[in-house]
Design a protein around this motif. Sequence first.
Motif, PDB file in Angstrom:
ATOM      1  N   LEU A  89      37.788  37.450  49.206  1.00 40.33           N
ATOM      2  CA  LEU A  89      38.013  37.671  47.960  1.00 40.33           C
ATOM      3  C   LEU A  89      37.301  36.872  46.954  1.00 40.33           C
ATOM      4  O   LEU A  89      37.069  37.497  45.855  1.00 40.33           O
ATOM      5  N   LEU A  90      37.091  35.618  47.289  1.00 39.98           N
ATOM      6  CA  LEU A  90      36.333  34.928  46.400  1.00 39.98           C
ATOM      7  C   LEU A  90      34.811  35.573  46.106  1.00 39.98           C
ATOM      8  O   LEU A  90      34.488  35.430  44.914  1.00 39.98           O
ATOM      9  N   ASP A  91      34.244  35.991  47.255  1.00 39.70           N
ATOM     10  CA  ASP A  91      32.926  36.701  46.866  1.00 39.70           C
ATOM     11  C   ASP A  91      33.203  38.110  46.143  1.00 39.70           C
ATOM     12  O   ASP A  91      32.352  38.280  45.368  1.00 39.70           O
TER      13      ASP A  91
ATOM     14  N   GLN B 119      32.896  40.101  40.256  1.00 35.53           N
ATOM     15  CA  GLN B 119      33.545  40.614  38.717  1.00 35.53           C
ATOM     16  C   GLN B 119      33.582  39.276  38.051  1.00 35.53           C
ATOM     17  O   GLN B 119      34.328  39.255  37.191  1.00 35.53           O
ATOM     18  N   ARG B 120      32.612  38.409  38.110  1.00 37.21           N
ATOM     19  CA  ARG B 120      32.774  37.307  37.166  1.00 37.21           C
ATOM     20  C   ARG B 120      32.443  37.441  35.567  1.00 37.21           C
ATOM     21  O   ARG B 120      33.017  36.669  35.022  1.00 37.21           O
ATOM     22  N   ASN B 121      32.135  38.595  35.423  1.00 45.16           N
ATOM     23  CA  ASN B 121      31.972  38.834  34.018  1.00 45.16           C
ATOM     24  C   ASN B 121      33.338  39.509  33.317  1.00 45.16           C
ATOM     25  O   ASN B 121      33.428  39.822  32.135  1.00 45.16           O
ATOM     26  N   ARG B 122      34.063  39.931  34.233  1.00 44.73           N
ATOM     27  CA  ARG B 122      35.433  40.500  33.975  1.00 44.73           C
ATOM     28  C   ARG B 122      36.602  39.686  34.224  1.00 44.73           C
ATOM     29  O   ARG B 122      37.520  39.683  33.484  1.00 44.73           O
ATOM     30  N   ILE B 123      36.609  38.702  35.203  1.00 43.20           N
ATOM     31  CA  ILE B 123      37.569  37.778  35.477  1.00 43.20           C
ATOM     32  C   ILE B 123      37.211  36.359  35.524  1.00 43.20           C
ATOM     33  O   ILE B 123      36.338  36.063  36.095  1.00 43.20           O
ATOM     34  N   GLN B 124      37.742  35.473  34.475  1.00 46.71           N
ATOM     35  CA  GLN B 124      37.491  34.122  34.621  1.00 46.71           C
ATOM     36  C   GLN B 124      38.060  33.543  35.671  1.00 46.71           C
ATOM     37  O   GLN B 124      39.442  33.318  35.661  1.00 46.71           O
ATOM     38  N   LEU B 125      37.626  32.793  36.437  1.00 48.08           N
ATOM     39  CA  LEU B 125      38.179  32.122  37.705  1.00 48.08           C
ATOM     40  C   LEU B 125      38.194  30.648  37.339  1.00 48.08           C
ATOM     41  O   LEU B 125      37.180  30.010  37.329  1.00 48.08           O
ATOM     42  N   VAL B 126      39.329  30.212  37.334  1.00 48.08           N
ATOM     43  CA  VAL B 126      39.513  28.823  36.719  1.00 48.08           C
ATOM     44  C   VAL B 126      39.885  27.985  38.066  1.00 48.08           C
ATOM     45  O   VAL B 126      40.809  28.256  38.965  1.00 48.08           O
TER      46      VAL B 126
END
Length: 588
Positions: free
Chosen positions: A39-41, A46-53
């Motif tokens: 899921l992290l991969d 999708q790093r440009n659409r979801i900001q992972l904090v």
Amino acid sequence: MTQARRTEARLGGHILADALVAQGVSHAFCVPGESYLDLLDGLYAQRNRIQLVTCRFEAGAVHMAEAYGKLTGKAGVAIVTRGPGACHAAIGVHVAFQDSTPLVLIIGQIPFEETDRESFQEVDYRKMFAPLAKWVTQIDDAARIPELIAHAFDVATSGRPGPVVVAISEEMQKHMASVPDIGPAAVLPPHPAPDAMDRLMGLLAKSQKPLAVLGGGACWTEQGRADIRDFLVANDIPVAVSFRRQGLFDGTSPNFVGDLGVGADATLVAKARESDLFLAIGTRMGEPISQGYTLFDMAGGTPIVQVYPDQAEIGRVYRPALGITSDMNAFAAAAKATKPIANPAWAGWRAELRAAREAQARPAQYEGPLNLAVALQELEAVLPADTIFTTDAGNFATWPNRFMHISEKQDFLGPTNGAMGYGVPAAIGAKITFPGRTVICFVGDGGFMMTGQEIATAFHHSVNPIILVFNNQMYGTIRMHQERTYPGRVSATALTNPDFSKFIESFGGHGEIVETTEQLVPAVQRAIASGKPALVEVRTNPEQVTNRSTIAQLREQARKAAEGAAEKEPAAKAGPAPAPRRVGPRTR
């Protein structure tokens, strides 16, 4: 908009990340774990659409997601690993459940082939979270990811909002599947029944002493809050808010009469019992607002109109004269459209309640160099009109509740379940959600030391909340109850603390210490101007254990209570006074 069908085969972890995008997720708060590497991969893609904090503790991650849900009305998303990670996250799920906040918690799970072998970090999450969540599921088939994730978001945001827990087995994330993404369903919210508003206004027209109480958090939109304000003001109805819901109504309005929750002003509680029509709008009528289920008789002696989006909650404890099942914002729009009561009979009643509110908000003369009531009122006068406040749980929290006036464009986030450790991560989540707004956190020394390490997340993600740590070197709420019940027999409530200002400075942040009334405002202004995550340690008088009583006063009250009990039962063996009903702020 019709969701475009996808036909290519994808890894389960990528399908899940894409499913979150399809549900409109913009932020996800996590502590990483090997149980959801795929899921992290997918989230990397999708790093440009979801900001992972990236957070430092699972409870902190869920509190941040919960704050996001409160502020936006959308489901906050938290992701944690199995076993210990899920157990740490449970407190945040409980906050979301009792606060009715939409939340989706995703938990990495063991490979499903190892189920029931007590595999490494194995937990049955359906059993663990059953009492804490609206729905718990586990995904073991990658082809079902879009279906189950879509349903999870539907459940979290519908009716009475709340948390949903989704476990994702480890090897399922590695499986390939060809399945389309599924977007949100276009569901219209429930509206009041055709005759609901006529019946409501009929009850109001007969009233002499109406009182409205606003509750709920994430279910209100800005427009809904404006509409319900217009309805209540047009009818000159006195308005209280339920426990830790100060952001729902303008505290500076002549119609605002206080907060009816834990630690409420005794005069307001007495007036609520006098009311002849109680408008419970968006509140479940739970234990805090009902003063431990003592405010009214449960058979309906006082007419109650309860408005709530989930019919199962209406009349759950108190039988209403009228129950209205409706989305809160739809109800507010319908209420605003009604014709106001002409020459209402309760103008004097509203003025009486407002005068009582103003009286209790007037600062008392407290001993020592710091009058916290005066300092907080001076602070509110200089803060931006759209400030977001977060609060932890504890006696310190009664000071802003009593003496500050949260205005219309401001937000106030607090845990109605009394979870210590909420304030700091909630402030960070709020600042990440709305980076352009000033965020002020109120937290005690006890609560800060539970999740204060999350300040590292603020530095990592370049946001700058302002943390006010009220330091009295004790678990103040428990000490208060201890002194009432076992006066002078202090046990387990004293604390040894670090220099909090140096703690934040060790990260590269801005630290201040406040010991007098006139120091607070300049310290907070310097903290804001620094542009850094900041902490202002407010050193309070340990003797002033509540805003209404000192420790000496509590001991004297306990002594008199014990003497009174001894006089009534002279033959009874002397001992500590019986424990009174808890009326102070709750902590976990």
